[in-house]
Design an enzyme around this catalytic site. Sequence first.
Site: not given
Ligand code: PEP
Length: 249
Positions: A9-11, A95, A97, A163, A169, A209, A230-231
Amino acid sequence: MRRYLIAGNWKMNKTIQKACELVNGLATESKNINDVDIAVFPPFTALYEVYKITKETNIDLGAQNLWYETKGAYTGEISPEFIVDVGCKYVIVGHSERRKYFQEKDELINRKTKLAIEKNLIPIVCVGETLEQRENGETRKVIEYKINELENIDFSKIVLAYEPLWAIGTGKTATPEVAEEAHKFIRDLVQTKYGSEVASNIRILYGGSVKPDNVKILMNQPDIDGALVGGASLDVNSFMGIIKGSISL
Ligand code: PEP
């Protein structure tokens, strides 16, 4: 037998040029990898250019969000038909966010999930608890509530993502035991509601993470079927590290 899905997920990151550079790098590095499903979720503006690259590869494409109607006066929103039109197979729904910054509630998430299925997209529906809820011993209650809110939905057509919000994040990953406990709880709930065939086939991804150095131990858990990243999906080396780590258990 469930196939792992590693989803990036590049957000709200990557211009079209940067998105194409990233996916070109992933395409080169993953061309001989067939044991795991790989998907990327660029921002809407880059989807079509990324699709032109991924269509020749084993990387699938997904969108980060959708609207619950197909057309009309919804300024700024994206129809599931547009998402299909640019070559997407998946869409992320609910999600944390979106829940936090856009006040998305379970009823809206339900409608989005239903329409995604109707339009032949595979929704990746996210559920998870806040730190406060975990500390209050409410993790199971919160998860159960969110799964129950997905009513009248064909669970054989969706992917779930557990999640925990405190791990997104933040660099804090759930321990494999904590993650497995939640995943098993979710699978048992699905089994009670929809039967053992649906429960044994549904993929439940872990997100929060995930990094190359923790992916193996997480994927080693019996009820974890992949990762929503994500990141660490924003860089070829780290995303490839996660993909490779998930298949060399
Ligand atoms: C996400 O946004 O779904 C996520 C898991 O982010 P991160 O891997 O950065 O924690």
